[in-house]
Design an enzyme around this catalytic site. Structure first.
Site, PDB file in Angstrom:
ATOM      1  N   ASP A   1     -26.040  26.747  26.360  1.00  0.00           N
ATOM      2  CA  ASP A   1     -26.478  25.654  25.181  1.00  0.00           C
ATOM      3  C   ASP A   1     -26.320  24.836  25.019  1.00  0.00           C
ATOM      4  OD1 ASP A   1     -29.166  24.601  23.983  1.00  0.00           O
ATOM      5  OD2 ASP A   1     -27.490  25.198  22.598  1.00  0.00           O
ATOM      6  N   HIS A  27     -38.133  27.931  13.342  1.00  0.00           N
ATOM      7  CA  HIS A  27     -37.520  26.903  13.645  1.00  0.00           C
ATOM      8  C   HIS A  27     -37.689  25.595  13.756  1.00  0.00           C
ATOM      9  CE1 HIS A  27     -33.727  25.669  16.282  1.00  0.00           C
ATOM     10  NE2 HIS A  27     -34.289  24.861  16.942  1.00  0.00           N
ATOM     11  N   ARG A  62     -25.933  16.831  27.399  1.00  0.00           N
ATOM     12  CA  ARG A  62     -27.416  16.548  26.516  1.00  0.00           C
ATOM     13  C   ARG A  62     -27.038  15.155  25.900  1.00  0.00           C
ATOM     14  NH1 ARG A  62     -31.148  20.376  25.558  1.00  0.00           N
ATOM     15  NH2 ARG A  62     -32.567  18.675  25.421  1.00  0.00           N
ATOM     16  N   SER A  85     -33.686  24.946  25.122  1.00  0.00           N
ATOM     17  CA  SER A  85     -32.736  25.234  24.226  1.00  0.00           C
ATOM     18  C   SER A  85     -33.563  25.843  23.153  1.00  0.00           C
ATOM     19  CB  SER A  85     -32.468  23.570  24.395  1.00  0.00           C
ATOM     20  OG  SER A  85     -31.588  23.871  22.816  1.00  0.00           O
ATOM     21  N   LYS A 116     -32.127  29.944  22.112  1.00  0.00           N
ATOM     22  CA  LYS A 116     -31.255  30.707  20.694  1.00  0.00           C
ATOM     23  C   LYS A 116     -32.758  31.227  19.810  1.00  0.00           C
ATOM     24  CE  LYS A 116     -30.358  25.971  20.028  1.00  0.00           C
ATOM     25  NZ  LYS A 116     -30.021  24.952  20.326  1.00  0.00           N
TER      26      LYS A 116
HETATM   27  N1  URA Z   1     -33.211  21.251  19.275  1.00  0.00           N
HETATM   28  C1  URA Z   1     -32.011  22.078  19.924  1.00  0.00           C
HETATM   29  O1  URA Z   1     -31.768  23.235  19.064  1.00  0.00           O
HETATM   30  N2  URA Z   1     -31.833  21.691  21.385  1.00  0.00           N
HETATM   31  C2  URA Z   1     -33.084  20.498  21.919  1.00  0.00           C
HETATM   32  O2  URA Z   1     -32.796  20.211  22.598  1.00  0.00           O
HETATM   33  C3  URA Z   1     -33.288  20.461  20.366  1.00  0.00           C
HETATM   34  C4  URA Z   1     -33.381  20.288  19.274  1.00  0.00           C
END
Ligand code: URA
Length: 433
Positions: free
Chosen positions: A161, A82, A168, A183, A187
């Site tokens: 999220d 990621h 956000r 966040s 995931k």
């Molecule tokens: N990527 C994400 O998935 N969440 C965030 O808060 C920032 C970047």
């Protein structure tokens, strides 16, 4: 439980209990509390922070707000990667096939671009026919068939999220390390992989502009992953300048393919190799040095390129585009941006350059916007390079004639040229394990 009391508690700098954070995530996931109350709590968290226990509880609550991917139908070790988001970051298209060639299954859910940052799903969708909306069964079948699948987020993964990230984005509450960590990690945990490598970007094109913030975020995410029993590490990598030369969807696929053929730009090759090697090391494939050599060997023998083509074919895409990138549709127009004076490029405001791409049509301002897969920027010069007045710094590619003037003006405003050569920044700024 009264939501207003929870807002007041965090507003006054107090610690929230696990039950209160669960109520927050659950309400966000179900839509049972109005956006203005969710936003108020987000702002209170942004200003007063969450401690490690609260961050972990919020992450777990967000995982529980939806489904968790069941990867038990996939044999072998499952790896995931990621990035926190950057400009020109096409490393997934290199790391995923390289690692898959080494026997680690890549079952990866990726996102679309939003704001100035790009997304892997948009890049892959520039290949005609490519399907990034697979059902869970199709996803597992694809990984079992060719060892790799990169799809969009499917099903009901982390609905909390989804809701909170969208809020956000429009309430100036993205840049808090606990909110970003929960966040991303919710995931990743819901995605079900055994080993995870995180690419925490740092610099003018990242959410984390300074190394202290990037390290704090990396430590939080690695701590959460370890707590959940994952093998996890984070590399902090430079995003003070775009990665590679190409920015924009099909342009980035082309550059990733060139890198898999051994012809890519050195910064991209280095960052992708180090991420691949770290993931291989987490999966037990040897020391970091051995894994670096192993990853490089899969580029040298052409197997990683073939793996990417296989993945594209299994997901319905036309794999001829991987072997012959001249097939990609070109943007209608191009415009060369020239240096206004001689000197060294001392900085490129990378978020601004990402925004130029959005102006050109390569990214979206709002989720529902459509994008032009052929639009983007090819950088001819980057930070540290010397330019003579009139040298081409970059070429803009676009299909709407009216876009070049505002895009060129913004691009030139993002580039600083001075007499003195800037200090070189390392590509890998740190590792957190
Ligand atoms: N990527 C994400 O998935 N969440 C965030 O808060 C920032 C970047």
């Amino acid at each position: 439980m009264n939501f207003k009391d929870i807002i007041a508690k965090k507003r006054d700098g107090m610690e929230l209990s696990r039950e209160e954070l669960e109520f927050f995530a659950d309400s966000a996931g179900r839509g049972s509390v109005p956006d203005y109350q969710l936003s108020a709590l987000l702002m209170a968290i942004y200003l007063n922070g969450l401690n490690d226990r609260e961050t972990l509880d919020l992450t777990n609550a967000m995982v529980r707000s939806g489904d968790v991917a069941d990867l038990s139908g996939i044999d072998g070790i499952k790896g995931d990667k990621h990035s926190t988001g950057g400009v020109g970051d096409k490393t997934t298209l290199i790391v995923a096939p390289v690692v898959s060639c080494c026997g680690v299954r890549i079952a990866k859910m990726s996102g679309r671009g939003l704001g100035h940052t790009g997304g892997t799903v948009d890049k892959l969708e520039s290949i005609p026919g490519f399907n990034s909306s697979l059902s869970s069964e199709e996803f597992i079948r694809a990984v079992n068939k060719c060892g790799i699948c990169v799809t969009g987020q499917s099903g009901n993964l982390c609905p909390a999220d989804k809701k909170l990230y969208a809020l956000r984005d429009v309430t100036a509450t993205v840049g808090n390390s606990s909110l970003i960590a929960s966040s991303i990690m919710s995931k990743k945990l819901a995605g079900g992989a055994d080993c995870i490598v995180l690419d925490v970007k740092c610099g003018s094109g990242a959410f984390m502009h300074d190394i202290a913030f990037a390290r704090e975020l990396a430590e939080k995410m690695v701590g959460i992953g370890k707590g959940a029993g994952k093998k996890i590490a984070a590399l902090i990598t430079d995003m003070d300048v775009p990665l590679g030369k190409n920015i924009g969807n099909s342009l980035e696929v082309i550059e990733a393919v060139e890198t898999l053929k051994g012809n890519g730009p050195e910064d991209l090759r280095q960052v992708a190799l180090h991420l691949a090697a770290k993931l291989l090391q987490l999966a037990g494939k040897g020391s970091l040095e051995e894994c670096l050599a192993l990853a490089q060997s899969k580029i040298d023998d052409g197997s990683a390129l073939e793996k990417l083509a296989d993945m594209v074919a299994v997901q319905g895409g036309d794999s001829r585009y991987i072997y012959d990138t001249s097939l990609f549709e070109k943007a209608k127009y191009s415009f060369s941006i020239k240096a206004k004076k001689s000197g060294f490029i001392t900085s490129m405001e990378t978020e601004e350059i990402g925004s130029v791409c959005v102006i050109l049509g390569a990214g979206r301002q709002k989720k529902e916007d459509s994008i032009d897969h052929s639009a983007g920027i090819v950088l001819e010069k980057k930070t540290g390079d010397y330019v003579e007045k009139g040298d081409v710094i970059a070429v803009l590619h676009y299909s709407d004639e009216t876009l070049s003037a505002p895009a060129a003006e913004k691009f030139l405003g993002a580039v600083t040229i001075k007499d003195e050569k800037p200090e070189k920044r390392p590509l890998i700024l740190g590792t957190v394990e």
